[in-house]
Write a protein that holds these residues in place. Structure first.
Motif, short mmCIF file in Angstrom:
data_model
loop_
_atom_site.label_atom_id
_atom_site.label_comp_id
_atom_site.label_asym_id
_atom_site.label_seq_id
_atom_site.Cartn_x
_atom_site.Cartn_y
_atom_site.Cartn_z
N LEU A 224 24.34 60.77 90.09
CA LEU A 224 25.38 59.70 90.36
C LEU A 224 26.43 59.34 90.22
O LEU A 224 27.46 58.73 91.34
N GLY A 225 26.69 59.91 88.81
CA GLY A 225 27.57 58.84 87.85
C GLY A 225 27.86 57.84 87.32
O GLY A 225 29.09 56.99 88.13
N VAL A 226 27.57 57.35 86.97
CA VAL A 226 26.79 56.06 85.88
C VAL A 226 28.35 55.45 85.09
O VAL A 226 28.11 55.00 85.22
N GLY A 227 28.86 56.53 84.68
CA GLY A 227 29.90 55.41 84.11
C GLY A 227 29.08 55.54 82.72
O GLY A 227 29.65 54.73 82.62
N ILE A 228 27.97 56.33 82.35
CA ILE A 228 27.59 55.70 80.65
C ILE A 228 27.98 56.38 79.67
O ILE A 228 28.89 55.85 78.95
N LEU A 233 34.49 57.51 83.92
CA LEU A 233 34.12 56.41 84.60
C LEU A 233 34.30 54.87 83.79
O LEU A 233 33.69 54.47 83.81
N TRP B 128 27.34 51.85 91.44
CA TRP B 128 27.40 52.22 90.29
C TRP B 128 29.01 53.05 90.10
O TRP B 128 29.12 53.13 91.28
N ALA B 129 28.78 53.57 88.88
CA ALA B 129 30.61 53.99 88.60
C ALA B 129 31.37 54.55 89.90
O ALA B 129 32.08 54.16 90.59
N ARG B 130 30.15 55.75 90.44
CA ARG B 130 31.26 56.70 90.73
C ARG B 130 31.42 55.96 92.04
O ARG B 130 32.47 56.30 93.33
N PHE B 188 39.04 54.98 90.22
CA PHE B 188 38.06 55.39 90.53
C PHE B 188 37.15 55.84 91.11
O PHE B 188 36.88 56.81 91.06
N ASN B 223 37.27 48.83 83.64
CA ASN B 223 35.89 49.69 83.61
C ASN B 223 34.33 48.57 84.41
O ASN B 223 33.43 48.23 83.67
N GLN B 225 33.37 48.45 86.44
CA GLN B 225 31.85 49.12 87.37
C GLN B 225 30.81 49.55 86.48
O GLN B 225 29.80 49.91 87.01
N VAL B 226 30.94 49.59 85.25
CA VAL B 226 30.22 49.72 84.15
C VAL B 226 29.40 48.83 83.61
O VAL B 226 27.80 49.33 84.26
N SER B 229 27.12 49.62 86.73
CA SER B 229 25.86 50.99 86.36
C SER B 229 24.26 50.48 85.95
O SER B 229 22.94 50.80 85.76
N ILE B 230 24.81 49.43 84.64
CA ILE B 230 23.68 49.08 83.68
C ILE B 230 22.89 48.37 84.32
O ILE B 230 21.44 48.57 84.47
N LEU B 233 20.38 51.28 86.91
CA LEU B 233 19.84 52.00 85.57
C LEU B 233 18.57 51.09 84.86
O LEU B 233 17.81 51.34 85.61
#
Lengths: 540, 294
Positions: A224-228, A233, B128-130, B188, B223, B225-226, B229-230, B233
């Motif tokens: 998915l590309g979560v950028g952790i 990212l 999430w980020a992408r 991004f 950033n 977007q992080v 993502s978190i 997740l």
């Protein structure tokens, strides 16, 4: 148990009775076969690596193939041999016997973790077909987040499943040790192998889930590309290193502690002497388990973590040496003035001590910051790592010889067992002492090419690897010979006093018709040798 | 119960030993579950410590009301579950089945609300980020977001009519260089462009903070977007656990219907109950950590 010849091997018949068995002994044997297969595969990769390194530049494989070879050698050895070897194969067989129990606490879970293991292992091997992974066994980002690298996801999924297999085995062992000890067996009357397995299980429970989530994050990162972890990212690749080593440093003790447990058994039984300072050995296992959680940063001295963190991790690293040394000195004190019989298991135990002492001490070199920075990513690290991990294999083979009569009901050739051990250990020294020398001279690891002045040393190292392989094939020969032509083994061929020697060899389906009275597992004075049965019998 | 009880597997001495073993096993398993989430909580802590502004900013786009509703729903489900265990202990089959069904209903309600939230995020590109779409930050997907958007446009000219960020008065403040960052985040979306080195994160233990400024709720930080993502997740992994818990509850509901439980034999209900409480308690931590950041 109807008939005296009725044992766990003959109790039920047919392939299905094996594949769906809930008997810890059979599950242990299935693990053993799977793990030895993985060991062979990873060993072949090792020989290919050493063959490639016979000359500078390309010898037999390209640089890319070489990268895949060392990755798969590392990943398969670590995740499919060294980590599960002793706990899952030997531990599964021996733990309930030593507890005086009929099985582990959750036999179904045990079988489930075996199939998780097989499935995970299959996925890892599948990746070889898909195209090979060349990230190194550590799966560092950004190598592992690089889309161009195929096959990373199957390997990660495989390791994730293996991790859960390891967690469930650990869970099973913890509950078994807590709840299934024979009446009268207090914590300090358990054989030390069980202490080793217990400390290991605690670490499996606490560290492996973190590996699980790390690998899961890495998979999600790729899909998915979560950028952790991906800096492109906004993620942090160094965080992966922290996560990975938070598991993988304890993991080296997940590998070593069961080995130390095996050595405690071998040294005491084959010296025919009570283990020296039982409680110190037991507590040092726990101490190692605790310390191991606070030292992961020593893998990352050059990753850009702060100087303060480096110093703290370095200092904490030294603390691990204390319980480790406690163990080594206790084993030496056990042997001192014992009636040592140089049986094959004892030879492997002595080999373990000699190799692990060097592995442990070079660990101290690497734990000190200045030396570490100098030799980071050189063959010095490779040699140190093998000097700590191969002893685990040595303890595994020693333990296999030790419990072989119990597992199969047959004896093996002591002569060829000893020869195999000697050839293997001699080969090992040649292989890896040369790598220490190369490392201090700056030979970088993970490179298929090298400067011509290293040629002689590399060729010596490769010759040593061939000798190691020869030693292992001799050992394999003794096992096969034993299965075919071995003499029947007595219930207690070594004179050990722990429970597993008090049931027939091989044990019946239910292990014990009646649980024997719990006593001191290292008090062997009650047992005397009867040459006609080639075994020990309790004095009447 | 005697050793002769056929329900007790051969390797246990008594039913009591079996119960004790199973409970210990479950507790150990719950510990591994906590550690599994522990990795994500750790990632959360590291990023929040290094980039607090991202979290202060991102949290406005989460719907506190729906989060609170879900918290209530899960607390109710924990209550019905605990009550169900009690009924199993007392051997009240009917009540047990009703309470287990209610627990299942609560779990389904939770997932439904979660689905609404996810749909909103998906619609606005707050992913999430992408998949993250930076222009989503200019819209007002939630009430909180709306407040922000109004105040922001009142105070500064954040967005030009064509939707492209321009420098307003805020950009003259060296501490709020958000507009530049917004441009960087927008980049991004197109994965071919590599972000400027300045947006790369600091090392985890380097102690360097991405911004020494007092976290601002007004300007989109780098950033951001992080955070999403978190969010995905943590809530996603939790959602999977809710589904696993529902399957487990469904399983014991089926067994209860067949009348397999009695006051002497309710181990499975007990264990599933423990698992369900864990799933709930993780949400109790997730809710404030994600939704209620000040």
């Amino acid at each position: 148990m109807a008939h005296p010849s009725d044992n766990y091997l003959t109790h039920t018949r047919g392939i299905k009775s094996w594949l769906l068995t809930l008997d810890h002994k059979r599950i242990g044997i299935m693990y053993l076969v799977t793990i030895l297969g993985a060991f062979l595969l990873a060993g072949i990769f090792a020989l290919l690596i050493r063959t490639e390194l016979l000359t500078p530049g390309q010898t037999i494989v390209t640089a890319d193939t070489y990268n895949r070879l060392f990755t798969l050698h590392g990943a398969i050895m670590i995740f499919l041999f060294v980590i599960p070897g002793i706990p899952s194969a030997l531990g599964n067989f021996v733990l309930p016997l030593q507890l005086g129990a009929k099985d582990v606490a959750f036999p179904r879970l045990n079988l489930f973790s075996y199939y998780l293991f097989v499935f995970g292992a299959a996925l890892m091997v599948l990746s070889i077909i898909v195209g090979g992974v060349d990230t190194g066994w550590t799966f560092y980002t950004p190598y592992s987040t690089d889309k161009a690298r195929a096959g990373v996801i199957p390997v990660l999924t495989g390791v994730f499943l293996l991790g859960f297999s390891s967690i469930f085995t650990g869970l099973n062992f913890i509950v078994s040790i807590h709840k299934l000890r024979a009446p009268g067996m207090g914590w300090f009357r358990m054989p030390l192998f069980l202490w080793g397995l217990y400390a290991t299980a605690i670490m499996q429970i606490l560290a492996t889930p973190v590996l699980g989530i790390t690998l899961l994050l890495l998979i999600v990162e790729r899909v998915l590309g979560v950028g952790i972890f991906d800096p492109g990212l906004g993620g942090d690749p160094v965080l992966f290193q922290h996560f990975f080593w938070f598991y993988s440093h304890p993991a080296v003790y997940i590998m070593v502690l069961p080995a130390m447990g095996v050595i405690s058994e071998l040294v005491s039984v084959h010296s025919h002497k009570h283990i020296f300072s039982y409680k110190m050995i037991a507590w040092s296992s726990v101490a190692i388990a605790v310390f191991s959680f606070f030292v992961w940063g020593h893998h990352m001295f050059v990753s850009g973590q702060s100087a303060m963190a480096n110093m703290i991790f370095s200092a904490l690293t030294f603390s691990v040496a204390i319980p480790t040394a406690v163990k080594v000195f206790n084993w030496l004190a056990t042997m001192f003035r014992g009636a040592i019989t140089l049986t094959t298991p004892m030879c492997y135990a002595v080999a373990f001590l000699s190799l692990f002492a060097i592995g442990g001490l070079t660990g101290m070199f690497l734990g000190s910051l200045a030396t570490n920075v100098h030799v980071t990513d050189t063959y010095f690290v490779v040699a140190h790592f093998h000097f700590t991990m191969v002893p685990v294999g040595v303890a595994f083979i020693g333990g296999l010889y030790h419990w072989w009569p119990k597992i199969t009901g047959r004896m093996y050739s002591e002569k060829w067992g000893r020869i195999g051990c000697a050839v293997f250990v001699a080969g090992f020294y040649v292989t890896f002492v040369t790598q220490f020398i190369m490392g201090t001279h700056g030979m970088p690891r993970r490179s298929y090419h090298y400067l011509p002045e290293f040629t002689a040393l590399h060729q010596m190292s490769s010759a040593g690897a061939l000798a190691m392989a020869t030693g292992l094939f001799i050992a394999a020969g003794t096992f096969i010979h034993s299965l075919v032509k071995g003499l029947p083994a007595a219930a207690n061929p070594w004179g050990g006093a722990s429970f597993e020697w008090q049931c027939p060899s091989p044990p019946p389906h239910d292990n014990f018709t009646e649980t024997p009275p719990a006593g001191d597992p290292y008090d062997m004075s009650d047992w005397e040798y009867h040459p006609e049965i080639r075994g020990y019998v309790r004095k009447t | 119960m005697s050793r002769e009880d056929p329900r007790v597997p051969h390797h246990f001495e008594s039913a009591e030993q079996q119960t004790e073993s199973a409970r210990l096993g479950m507790w150990v398993f719950l510990a591994t579950e906590i550690l599994l989430f522990g990795g994500l909580f750790c990632a959360y802590s590291v990023y929040r410590a290094n980039h607090p502004d991202v979290f202060y900013y991102g949290t406005q786009f989460l719907d506190k009301h729906l989060g609170a509703l879900n918290t209530m729903v899960l607390i109710c489900s924990s209550f019905t579950m605990a009550w169900a265990v009690r009924c199993a202990q007392l051997g009240e089959r009917r009540a047990l089945m009703v309470l287990l069904s209610m627990t299942l209903l609560c779990a389904a309600l939770f997932l439904g609300v979660k689905a609404i939230e996810y749909r909103q995020k998906w619609k606005h590109g707050l992913l999430w980020a992408r998949k993250f779409r930076a222009e989503a930050l200019e819209r007002s997907p939630t009430k909180a977001g709306a407040t922000w958007a109004e105040t922001a446009s009142a105070k500064t000219t954040m967005a030009a009519p064509d939707g492209q960020p321009t420098s307003g008065p805020a950009a003259s403040n060296p501490l709020t260089t958000g507009t530049k960052a917004l441009a960087a985040t927008a980049a991004f979306e197109d994965r071919t462009s590599i972000p400027p080195a300045g947006t790369a994160p600091a090392g985890v233990v380097s102690g360097k903070k991405s911004s020494a400024a007092k976290p601002s709720e007004r300007t989109p930080p780098e950033n951001v977007q992080v955070f999403f993502s978190i969010y995905f997740l943590l809530t996603g992994l939790h959602g999977l656990h809710v589904i696993a818990g529902m399957l487990a509850i469904g399983w014991i509901l089926r067994r209860a219907r067949r009348g397999e439980f009695s006051s002497g034999n309710f181990l499975a209900v007990d264990l599933v109950g423990l698992y369900w409480h864990l799933v709930d308690i993780i949400w109790i931590y997730l809710f404030p950590l994600l939704y209620l950041i000040h």
